[in-house]
Every structure is written in structure tokens, then in C-alpha cells.
Enzyme design. Structure first.
Site, PDB file in Angstrom:
ATOM      1  N   ARG A 117      35.837  38.735   9.200  1.00  0.00           N
ATOM      2  CA  ARG A 117      35.661  38.285   7.798  1.00  0.00           C
ATOM      3  C   ARG A 117      36.977  38.262   7.017  1.00  0.00           C
ATOM      4  O   ARG A 117      36.981  38.282   5.798  1.00  0.00           O
ATOM      5  CB  ARG A 117      34.632  39.136   7.055  1.00  0.00           C
ATOM      6  CG  ARG A 117      33.252  39.107   7.698  1.00  0.00           C
ATOM      7  CD  ARG A 117      32.190  39.624   6.754  1.00  0.00           C
ATOM      8  NE  ARG A 117      30.884  39.542   7.382  1.00  0.00           N
ATOM      9  CZ  ARG A 117      30.312  40.524   8.052  1.00  0.00           C
ATOM     10  NH1 ARG A 117      30.945  41.671   8.182  1.00  0.00           N
ATOM     11  NH2 ARG A 117      29.134  40.369   8.570  1.00  0.00           N
ATOM     12  N   LYS A 139      44.627  25.993   1.683  1.00  0.00           N
ATOM     13  CA  LYS A 139      43.637  25.147   2.359  1.00  0.00           C
ATOM     14  C   LYS A 139      43.730  25.398   3.860  1.00  0.00           C
ATOM     15  O   LYS A 139      44.829  25.352   4.434  1.00  0.00           O
ATOM     16  CB  LYS A 139      43.904  23.667   2.084  1.00  0.00           C
ATOM     17  CG  LYS A 139      43.351  23.196   0.751  1.00  0.00           C
ATOM     18  CD  LYS A 139      43.449  21.684   0.628  1.00  0.00           C
ATOM     19  CE  LYS A 139      42.842  21.205  -0.675  1.00  0.00           C
ATOM     20  NZ  LYS A 139      43.018  19.748  -0.857  1.00  0.00           N
ATOM     21  N   GLU A 181      54.924  13.426   1.179  1.00  0.00           N
ATOM     22  CA  GLU A 181      54.353  14.365   0.194  1.00  0.00           C
ATOM     23  C   GLU A 181      55.381  14.705  -0.889  1.00  0.00           C
ATOM     24  O   GLU A 181      55.026  14.969  -2.033  1.00  0.00           O
ATOM     25  CB  GLU A 181      53.853  15.641   0.890  1.00  0.00           C
ATOM     26  CG  GLU A 181      52.760  15.421   1.941  1.00  0.00           C
ATOM     27  CD  GLU A 181      51.419  14.895   1.395  1.00  0.00           C
ATOM     28  OE1 GLU A 181      51.248  14.834   0.160  1.00  0.00           O
ATOM     29  OE2 GLU A 181      50.559  14.539   2.223  1.00  0.00           O
ATOM     30  N   LYS A 220      53.874  22.371  -6.418  1.00  0.00           N
ATOM     31  CA  LYS A 220      52.559  22.481  -5.775  1.00  0.00           C
ATOM     32  C   LYS A 220      51.869  23.781  -6.198  1.00  0.00           C
ATOM     33  O   LYS A 220      50.679  23.795  -6.516  1.00  0.00           O
ATOM     34  CB  LYS A 220      52.726  22.427  -4.253  1.00  0.00           C
ATOM     35  CG  LYS A 220      51.490  22.850  -3.472  1.00  0.00           C
ATOM     36  CD  LYS A 220      50.756  21.710  -2.855  1.00  0.00           C
ATOM     37  CE  LYS A 220      49.381  22.120  -2.331  1.00  0.00           C
ATOM     38  NZ  LYS A 220      49.223  21.934  -0.914  1.00  0.00           N
ATOM     39  N   GLU A 230      40.135  22.965  -6.255  1.00  0.00           N
ATOM     40  CA  GLU A 230      40.154  21.505  -6.407  1.00  0.00           C
ATOM     41  C   GLU A 230      38.950  20.959  -7.168  1.00  0.00           C
ATOM     42  O   GLU A 230      38.273  20.026  -6.717  1.00  0.00           O
ATOM     43  CB  GLU A 230      40.246  20.837  -5.028  1.00  0.00           C
ATOM     44  CG  GLU A 230      40.749  19.412  -5.122  1.00  0.00           C
ATOM     45  CD  GLU A 230      41.028  18.759  -3.774  1.00  0.00           C
ATOM     46  OE1 GLU A 230      41.852  19.295  -3.023  1.00  0.00           O
ATOM     47  OE2 GLU A 230      40.419  17.732  -3.504  1.00  0.00           O
ATOM     48  N   ARG A 234      43.906  19.831  -9.311  1.00  0.00           N
ATOM     49  CA  ARG A 234      44.373  19.763  -7.917  1.00  0.00           C
ATOM     50  C   ARG A 234      44.039  18.412  -7.274  1.00  0.00           C
ATOM     51  O   ARG A 234      44.676  17.998  -6.315  1.00  0.00           O
ATOM     52  CB  ARG A 234      43.799  20.931  -7.101  1.00  0.00           C
ATOM     53  CG  ARG A 234      44.428  21.036  -5.717  1.00  0.00           C
ATOM     54  CD  ARG A 234      44.148  22.346  -5.014  1.00  0.00           C
ATOM     55  NE  ARG A 234      44.823  22.390  -3.728  1.00  0.00           N
ATOM     56  CZ  ARG A 234      44.884  23.434  -2.936  1.00  0.00           C
ATOM     57  NH1 ARG A 234      44.311  24.567  -3.309  1.00  0.00           N
ATOM     58  NH2 ARG A 234      45.513  23.385  -1.787  1.00  0.00           N
ATOM     59  N   ASN A 238      45.788  14.205  -4.526  1.00  0.00           N
ATOM     60  CA  ASN A 238      45.278  13.142  -3.651  1.00  0.00           C
ATOM     61  C   ASN A 238      45.876  11.789  -3.993  1.00  0.00           C
ATOM     62  O   ASN A 238      45.411  10.757  -3.497  1.00  0.00           O
ATOM     63  CB  ASN A 238      43.752  13.034  -3.782  1.00  0.00           C
ATOM     64  CG  ASN A 238      43.054  14.248  -3.236  1.00  0.00           C
ATOM     65  OD1 ASN A 238      43.438  14.745  -2.188  1.00  0.00           O
ATOM     66  ND2 ASN A 238      42.049  14.739  -3.941  1.00  0.00           N
ATOM     67  N   HIS A 241      46.172   8.809  -1.665  1.00  0.00           N
ATOM     68  CA  HIS A 241      45.546   9.231  -0.402  1.00  0.00           C
ATOM     69  C   HIS A 241      44.303   8.439  -0.012  1.00  0.00           C
ATOM     70  O   HIS A 241      43.911   8.470   1.155  1.00  0.00           O
ATOM     71  CB  HIS A 241      45.198  10.730  -0.456  1.00  0.00           C
ATOM     72  CG  HIS A 241      46.368  11.615  -0.112  1.00  0.00           C
ATOM     73  ND1 HIS A 241      47.554  11.579  -0.793  1.00  0.00           N
ATOM     74  CD2 HIS A 241      46.532  12.567   0.863  1.00  0.00           C
ATOM     75  CE1 HIS A 241      48.394  12.467  -0.277  1.00  0.00           C
ATOM     76  NE2 HIS A 241      47.795  13.072   0.736  1.00  0.00           N
ATOM     77  N   HIS A 245      44.478   7.441   3.723  1.00  0.00           N
ATOM     78  CA  HIS A 245      43.518   7.853   4.765  1.00  0.00           C
ATOM     79  C   HIS A 245      42.881   6.633   5.433  1.00  0.00           C
ATOM     80  O   HIS A 245      42.604   6.641   6.639  1.00  0.00           O
ATOM     81  CB  HIS A 245      42.435   8.763   4.170  1.00  0.00           C
ATOM     82  CG  HIS A 245      42.931  10.168   3.954  1.00  0.00           C
ATOM     83  ND1 HIS A 245      42.444  10.988   2.962  1.00  0.00           N
ATOM     84  CD2 HIS A 245      43.885  10.891   4.595  1.00  0.00           C
ATOM     85  CE1 HIS A 245      43.081  12.160   3.015  1.00  0.00           C
ATOM     86  NE2 HIS A 245      43.962  12.118   4.001  1.00  0.00           N
ATOM     87  N   HIS A 256      50.766  10.940   8.899  1.00  0.00           N
ATOM     88  CA  HIS A 256      50.114  11.118   7.595  1.00  0.00           C
ATOM     89  C   HIS A 256      51.085  10.797   6.456  1.00  0.00           C
ATOM     90  O   HIS A 256      50.739  10.080   5.519  1.00  0.00           O
ATOM     91  CB  HIS A 256      49.600  12.558   7.477  1.00  0.00           C
ATOM     92  CG  HIS A 256      49.005  12.835   6.134  1.00  0.00           C
ATOM     93  ND1 HIS A 256      47.828  12.261   5.707  1.00  0.00           N
ATOM     94  CD2 HIS A 256      49.447  13.598   5.094  1.00  0.00           C
ATOM     95  CE1 HIS A 256      47.562  12.664   4.477  1.00  0.00           C
ATOM     96  NE2 HIS A 256      48.525  13.473   4.077  1.00  0.00           N
TER      97      HIS A 256
HETATM   98  N1  GLY Z   1      47.553  18.691   0.145  1.00  0.00           N
HETATM   99  C1  GLY Z   1      46.771  18.671  -1.036  1.00  0.00           C
HETATM  100  C2  GLY Z   1      46.306  20.021  -1.462  1.00  0.00           C
HETATM  101  O1  GLY Z   1      46.700  21.027  -0.913  1.00  0.00           O
HETATM  102  O2  GLY Z   1      45.520  20.104  -2.361  1.00  0.00           O
END
Ligand code: GLY
Length: 354
Positions: A117, A139, A181, A220, A230, A234, A238, A241, A245, A256
């Protein structure tokens, strides 16, 4: 050495970030002393170049090396890693150190969040993209059922160590991938944009890029601190994107970051058609994306590619496509277009560009 502490407003886990020479060999060992066992997760590319240095620096008690490549970001790799962690007898107070690019960071972060956990996870990003983007913000995920990042959790690393020593061995394409990015951050932050624009003729120069890494991390982290999960700001990350994508799914040959640069060009052009935007600025942004992409790139008809945009998570109604488009310096908007409009206009843009 630059340092910062990412403290999300949601009071999720905090993350300390170290950026600069010595982050890996001097700062990481200080943290590792707190753990009886240290388990290293990396990939075959990183291990081939830095395997000995990693073992020496971490004093690893266990090691799992995944096959390098986006196609291995799967449940198979995740469970093989978890098995290796269990076999090494890791306890809750032990730690996992993920040394690699975005795939290693995402899979390693998820394994650390799941094992008992949750055990401590340290991220050592070795690519430009991982240093400026994916290692920051918590993430973690694997691809599942043909969908990118379908299974994952938000889980902040205990600390991130972005060390320029790893950037010297990146291929030009990996550098371009990170640039995607970096330019995206520039499109969301006026000061970063000005710095990039001033360097547009030497964007792939490694020393220039190294000098930009911490500014990108700071930007960031400031977005993530406001909106860890998000649900608001946040989403701005995107930018470009939706189309990126769509292109990435259609054309497996582009990275990417290259797709993000292409996506920003298309979505800036959509903004020119549909919003009250700053035309001069958008043309500068498009020029910057083209400079970052470098030589010729060809895209096939958007007839099929555009359909991939219908799968985008941002879409709110059936039959329409939402893009996060740049509009003015440091400003973006969510633009919802009927699918037919998106299809016809992106195909027209493609014909003009390619
Ligand atoms: N790469 C976008 C984010 O981490 O939200």
C-alpha cells in the site's frame, strides 16, 4: 544545486526536488541512509550505460531491469517488478529508486505506490522529458487495454533528483522529445517563452537545455501545487495534446515530444481560425515549434488521424473534439469543435504544412 519542495494544496504527499550537478551522487545517498533496503528499477538502455554508477551510488540490495521501450509499459512489466520486490523481501520502510525516462518513472512510481500500500519512491529522471515533466507531479501509470495511462494513481515521489550528468548520452531525437514539453511550458508561461524564443536558433544545444531544466521544473511544480489531481489548472498541461495523441496513435514512428510540437502547431492554427488571439505571438510559437522539430516531417491524410481525437478524455459531448489551444502569451483556452470542423480544418492545415 537548485532545490524546491512541491507541496500540493490538496495536502497530498510532498516531494523534494534537486536539480543540478551532484543531485544523483551527493543528494540521493543522504536520503537512502534512512532505508534498510534500497531496490533499483531501471531499463536496459540506462543499465547498459550507467549500471555500475547506479549500483555504486545507491548500494542497491535489489535490482530489476525492464526492456527499454514504451511498448513495455504494461501490467506484465509492473507485476514482474512487484514480484522482484517481493522476492527481495522489501518491507514498508524500504524504498524503490526509479532510474530512467518516463516509462521507468511511471511504472516504478506505480509499483512503489501499490507495494504494501505504498513504500517510499525516489525518482532519478535520466531523459530531458522525464526531468522537465514526467518525474514531477506524481502521475504514475501503465498502458492498459490499448489506452495510454489507463491504470495508475497520483502518488508523489519522496524526492526527485534531476542530474545533468545523464543528459550527455541522449540521442538528438530524445533531446527533441524533451523539447516538446519544454516548448509547451513556454506556451503557458511568458517568461519561459521569451527565453526559448531568444534561443530559437540553438534549441537543441545541450548546455542551453541544461540551463532551462530547473525553470521548467519550477513551472510544472507550481501548476501541480495548485491542482494535484488535474481538476482545474493542471489541465493546461494538455496544451496541444489532443492532436498530439491523435498523431501519436496514427504514426508510431514519431516520439511523444515530436507529436506535442506538431499538436501545438495544429492547435495554434485552430486558435487563429476560432478565437480572439494574438496572431503575431501565435506565429512566433509556431516558428518555435518548427525550429524544435528540425528537418522535414510528413503526415499522412488526417481522415483517419482526426478520428483518434474523438477518444480524447477532454471531450465533453459526443461528436465534438476539445483542444487546449494557445491564444496569447501565457494564455490558453479550451476550444470545442464539431468533429466535421476539426477534421476538415486539420486536414487543410496538414496540406499547407506538409
Ligand atoms: N504531463 C502532464 C502532467 O503531468 O499533468
Amino acid at each position: 544545486m537548485n532545490t524546491l519542495r512541491l507541496v500540493p494544496e490538496s495536502r497530498g504527499g510532498q516531494s523534494e526536488i534537486f536539480c543540478g550537478e551532484g543531485a544523483f551522487q551527493e543528494q540521493l545517498p543522504r536520503f537512502l541512509r534512512a532505508h534498510a533496503k534500497r531496490f533499483v528499477f531501471t531499463d536496459s538502455n540506462v543499465s547498459a550505460i550507467y549500471g555500475d554508477l547506479i549500483k555504486r551510488t545507491t548500494g542497491a540490495d535489489g535490482l530489476f531491469v525492464m526492456e527499454a521501450g514504451e511498448e513495455h509499459k504494461t501490467e506484465r512489466t509492473l507485476f514482474a517488478l512487484l514480484s522482484a520486490m517481493a522476492e527481495a523481501g522489501l518491507h514498508r520502510t524500504d524504498c524503490l529508486i526509479a532510474v530512467g525516462g518516463g516509462v521507468v518513472g511511471d511504472v516504478g512510481g506505480l509499483a512503489a505506490a501499490l507495494y504494501m500500500r505504498g513504500i517510499a519512491c525516489y525518482q532519478v529522471p535520466t531523459t530531458l522529458l522525464a526531468q522537465v515533466d514526467s518525474s514531477v507531479g506524481g502521475k504514475t501509470a501503465i498502458d492498459f487495454h490499448g489506452v495510454k495511462n489507463l491504470v495508475g494513481v497520483f502518488s508523489q515521489a519522496k524526492a526527485v533528483f534531476a542530474d545533468p550528468l545523464f543528459l550527455d548520452t541522449l540521442s538528438p531525437r530524445e533531446v527533441r522529445c524533451g523539447l516538446g514539453e519544454i516548448v509547451k511550458h513556454g506556451a503557458l508561461n511568458g517568461a519561459l517563452f521569451d527565453r526559448l524564443f531568444a534561443h530559437q536558433n540553438g534549441l537543441t544545444d545541450l548546455e542551453t537545455l541544461k540551463s532551462l531544466v530547473f525553470d521548467n521544473i519550477q513551472f510544472k511544480a507550481s501548476v501541480v501545487a495548485q491542482d494535484e489531481k488535474e481538476s482545474g489548472v493542471r489541465k493546461s498541461l494538455n496544451l496541444g495534446h489532443t492532436t498530439a495523441h491523435a498523431v501519436e496513435l496514427a504514426l508510431k514512428t514519431l516520439s511523444h515530444g515530436e507529436c506535442v510540437l506538431i499538436g501545438m502547431i495544429f492547435e495554434a492554427k485552430l486558435a487563429l481560425l476560432h478565437t480572439e488571439c494574438d496572431e503575431g505571438y501565435l506565429n512566433e510559437l509556431i516558428a518555435l515549434c518548427k525550429a524544435a522539430l528540425g528537418g522535414a516531417w510528413k503526415l499522412p491524410s488526417f481522415e483517419e488521424t482526426a478520428r483518434n481525437a474523438l477518444l480524447d478524455k477532454k471531450n465533453t459531448e459526443a461528436g465534438s473534439v476539445v483542444v487546449t489551444a494557445p491564444v496569447k502569451k501565457g494564455k490558453y483556452c479550451l476550444l470545442s469543435l464539431p468533429f466535421e470542423t476539426y477534421l476538415n480544418e486539420t486536414e487543410q492545415i496538414r496540406r499547407e504544412l506538409c
